[in-house]
Motif scaffolding. Structure first.
Motif, PDB file in Angstrom:
ATOM      1  N   THR A 119       0.832  -1.210   0.000  1.00 21.02           N
ATOM      2  CA  THR A 119       0.000   0.000   0.000  1.00 21.02           C
ATOM      3  C   THR A 119       0.868   1.262   0.000  1.00 21.02           C
ATOM      4  O   THR A 119       0.560   2.242  -0.684  1.00 21.02           O
ATOM      5  CB  THR A 119      -0.934  -0.009   1.235  1.00 21.02           C
ATOM      6  N   PHE A 120       1.957   1.206   0.747  1.00 17.75           N
ATOM      7  CA  PHE A 120       2.877   2.347   0.787  1.00 17.75           C
ATOM      8  C   PHE A 120       3.426   2.652  -0.606  1.00 17.75           C
ATOM      9  O   PHE A 120       3.449   3.809  -1.045  1.00 17.75           O
ATOM     10  CB  PHE A 120       4.023   2.048   1.773  1.00 17.75           C
ATOM     11  N   LEU A 121       3.852   1.613  -1.335  1.00 18.01           N
ATOM     12  CA  LEU A 121       4.385   1.824  -2.693  1.00 18.01           C
ATOM     13  C   LEU A 121       3.297   2.372  -3.628  1.00 18.01           C
ATOM     14  O   LEU A 121       3.566   3.243  -4.458  1.00 18.01           O
ATOM     15  CB  LEU A 121       4.979   0.525  -3.251  1.00 18.01           C
ATOM     16  N   LEU A 122       2.060   1.879  -3.468  1.00 17.50           N
ATOM     17  CA  LEU A 122       0.956   2.393  -4.292  1.00 17.50           C
ATOM     18  C   LEU A 122       0.684   3.870  -3.979  1.00 17.50           C
ATOM     19  O   LEU A 122       0.481   4.685  -4.888  1.00 17.50           O
ATOM     20  CB  LEU A 122      -0.326   1.578  -4.075  1.00 17.50           C
ATOM     21  N   ASP A 123       0.723   4.207  -2.695  1.00 15.73           N
ATOM     22  CA  ASP A 123       0.497   5.610  -2.301  1.00 15.73           C
ATOM     23  C   ASP A 123       1.597   6.510  -2.863  1.00 15.73           C
ATOM     24  O   ASP A 123       1.340   7.627  -3.325  1.00 15.73           O
ATOM     25  CB  ASP A 123       0.451   5.744  -0.769  1.00 15.73           C
ATOM     26  N   GLU A 124       2.829   6.028  -2.789  1.00 20.19           N
ATOM     27  CA  GLU A 124       3.957   6.800  -3.342  1.00 20.19           C
ATOM     28  C   GLU A 124       3.773   7.002  -4.849  1.00 20.19           C
ATOM     29  O   GLU A 124       4.017   8.082  -5.380  1.00 20.19           O
ATOM     30  CB  GLU A 124       5.274   6.057  -3.075  1.00 20.19           C
ATOM     31  N   ALA A 125       3.341   5.935  -5.540  1.00 21.54           N
ATOM     32  CA  ALA A 125       3.146   6.017  -6.995  1.00 21.54           C
ATOM     33  C   ALA A 125       2.046   7.016  -7.335  1.00 21.54           C
ATOM     34  O   ALA A 125       2.155   7.776  -8.302  1.00 21.54           O
ATOM     35  CB  ALA A 125       2.806   4.640  -7.559  1.00 21.54           C
ATOM     36  N   GLU A 126       1.005   7.010  -6.528  1.00 22.26           N
ATOM     37  CA  GLU A 126      -0.129   7.929  -6.738  1.00 22.26           C
ATOM     38  C   GLU A 126       0.387   9.367  -6.851  1.00 22.26           C
ATOM     39  O   GLU A 126      -0.092  10.151  -7.673  1.00 22.26           O
ATOM     40  CB  GLU A 126      -1.095   7.792  -5.560  1.00 22.26           C
ATOM     41  N   GLY A 127       1.361   9.696  -6.038  1.00 22.68           N
ATOM     42  CA  GLY A 127       1.916  11.045  -6.025  1.00 22.68           C
ATOM     43  C   GLY A 127       2.603  11.438  -7.334  1.00 22.68           C
ATOM     44  O   GLY A 127       2.745  12.624  -7.626  1.00 22.68           O
ATOM     45  N   TRP A 128       3.076  10.439  -8.098  1.00 26.78           N
ATOM     46  CA  TRP A 128       3.790  10.760  -9.337  1.00 26.78           C
ATOM     47  C   TRP A 128       2.864  10.890 -10.537  1.00 26.78           C
ATOM     48  O   TRP A 128       3.286  11.381 -11.595  1.00 26.78           O
ATOM     49  CB  TRP A 128       4.845   9.684  -9.639  1.00 26.78           C
ATOM     50  N   ILE A 129       1.602  10.473 -10.421  1.00 23.23           N
ATOM     51  CA  ILE A 129       0.707  10.478 -11.587  1.00 23.23           C
ATOM     52  C   ILE A 129       0.461  11.917 -12.050  1.00 23.23           C
ATOM     53  O   ILE A 129       0.652  12.251 -13.225  1.00 23.23           O
ATOM     54  CB  ILE A 129      -0.621   9.760 -11.267  1.00 23.23           C
ATOM     55  N   ALA A 130       0.095  12.776 -11.105  1.00 23.67           N
ATOM     56  CA  ALA A 130      -0.187  14.177 -11.450  1.00 23.67           C
ATOM     57  C   ALA A 130       1.081  14.834 -11.981  1.00 23.67           C
ATOM     58  O   ALA A 130       1.048  15.591 -12.959  1.00 23.67           O
ATOM     59  CB  ALA A 130      -0.710  14.918 -10.229  1.00 23.67           C
ATOM     60  N   ALA A 131       2.202  14.520 -11.353  1.00 21.85           N
ATOM     61  CA  ALA A 131       3.473  15.106 -11.785  1.00 21.85           C
ATOM     62  C   ALA A 131       3.761  14.727 -13.238  1.00 21.85           C
ATOM     63  O   ALA A 131       4.198  15.553 -14.040  1.00 21.85           O
ATOM     64  CB  ALA A 131       4.595  14.632 -10.868  1.00 21.85           C
ATOM     65  N   ASN A 132       3.476  13.480 -13.582  1.00 23.18           N
ATOM     66  CA  ASN A 132       3.733  13.022 -14.952  1.00 23.18           C
ATOM     67  C   ASN A 132       2.783  13.677 -15.948  1.00 23.18           C
ATOM     68  O   ASN A 132       3.157  13.960 -17.077  1.00 23.18           O
ATOM     69  CB  ASN A 132       3.569  11.500 -15.036  1.00 23.18           C
ATOM     70  N   ARG A 133       1.538  13.897 -15.518  1.00 18.86           N
ATOM     71  CA  ARG A 133       0.550  14.472 -16.441  1.00 18.86           C
ATOM     72  C   ARG A 133       0.861  15.944 -16.720  1.00 18.86           C
ATOM     73  O   ARG A 133       0.803  16.385 -17.850  1.00 18.86           O
ATOM     74  CB  ARG A 133      -0.861  14.320 -15.879  1.00 18.86           C
TER      75      ARG A 133
END
Ligand code: CP
Length: 309
Positions: free
Chosen positions: A16-30
């Motif tokens: 879950t921690f890795l998924l939460d961390e990944a969530e943070g990069w989605i907006a940055a990538n967009r």
């Protein structure tokens, strides 16, 4: 160093921690408004001993977006072709003082072998039939975003389970996060005693699909069927291909997934792959975010930042 050789051994809160961390990069990538080059000055080596499109490119893009110096080693063009052993290759990469190594290899366990020999974190980009942990993480992230949760979701994984590292890693991750996992394959492609992994096996695809929230299709890995039974594409499509008619057995808003590469007309029809319920291109997008998260988290200790939870 802490490595990511598989989902096995990870606690649910770590996934879950890795998924939460990944969530943070989605907006940055967009938007990519404020580049975050936290891996600047680090060298990332992607050593790929087996073909890849998605995994190699997304690890390369992930590393570059974070500012790392990324170099790719393709086995076909390397001295592996001249008889160099895996361990000698690993020691060579280590001597170049890589800060993180990403490995894909055709042998199950090869990534663990290298991880034990080198002085930096190692990430498994797929090893034989064993594991493909970042694929499972990107699939879990896609399900969580599109379905709102993973808990109690009925996920049907259908295809060549016997040869699939994607299926193994997904089963480990999804059962850890309390999904209800059904697996479906012809008996010749069903791993023995798979129910010990906490899943329900089916050989009838129509039955497996009943009430599904997520349908994850896998291709036939004919390159790994050495000496074994190879079903014909037509016969396979008839019993295990995902058609629009079959999809109607799942929930009306069920999500269709495929890790790629797809064989259209074999395990999945084109009109299903391109349907608005298909998350296949979103899976690819999540792949970049997940790999950014993994590269960041695994290099934290080396960067003097507190390690992962
Ligand atoms: N899903 C996946 O691993 O694809 P590639 O083989 O193209 O990397």
């Amino acid at each position: 160093h802490r490595h990511l050789t598989g989902i096995e051994g990870l606690q649910p809160h770590e996934i879950t921690f890795l998924l939460d961390e990944a969530e943070g990069w989605i907006a940055a990538n967009r938007g990519r408004a404020t580049p975050d080059k936290r891996l600047a000055g680090l060298t990332q080596i992607n050593a790929f001993f087996e073909n890849s499109t998605r995994t190699l490119l997304s690890f390369e893009i992930a590393g570059k977006r974070l500012g790392a110096d990324v170099v790719n080693m393709h086995a076909a063009q390397s001295s592996v072709k001249k008889g160099e052993t895996l361990i000698d290759t690993a020691m060579t990469l280590n001597a170049m003082r890589a800060d993180v190594i990403v490995i894909r290899h055709m042998s199950s366990g090869a990534v663990r072998l290298i991880a034990d020999k080198v002085d930096c974190p190692v990430l498994n980009a797929g090893d034989g039939r064993h594991e493909h942990p970042t694929q499972a993480l990107l699939d879990a992230l896609t399900i969580r975003r599109r379905r709102g949760t993973i808990h109690n979701q009925r996920v049907v994984i259908c295809g060549d389970l016997l040869h699939s590292r994607v299926a193994r890693s997904n089963i480990l991750a999804l059962t850890a996060l309390a999904a209800e996992v059904r697996v479906c394959a012809p008996s010749t492609l069903m791993p023995p005693a798979i129910e010990r992994m906490g899943v329900t096996p089916f050989t009838d695809f129509d039955n497996a699909l009943d009430g599904a929230d997520v349908v994850m299709m896998l291709r036939l890995q004919t390159e790994r069927m050495t000496g074994g039974y190879v079903p014909s594409s037509r016969e396979y499509h008839l019993r295990y291909g995902l058609t629009l008619d079959r999809l109607a057995r799942a929930k009306p808003d069920a999500l269709v997934m495929h890790p790629g590469p797809m064989n259209r007309g074999v395990e999945i029809d084109s009109n299903v792959a391109d349907h608005d319920r298909s998350a296949i291109t979103e899976q690819v997008e999540m792949g970049v975010a997940v790999r950014m998260a993994c590269l960041d988290v695994l290099t934290r200790r080396a960067r003097g930042v507190e390690g992962w939870a």
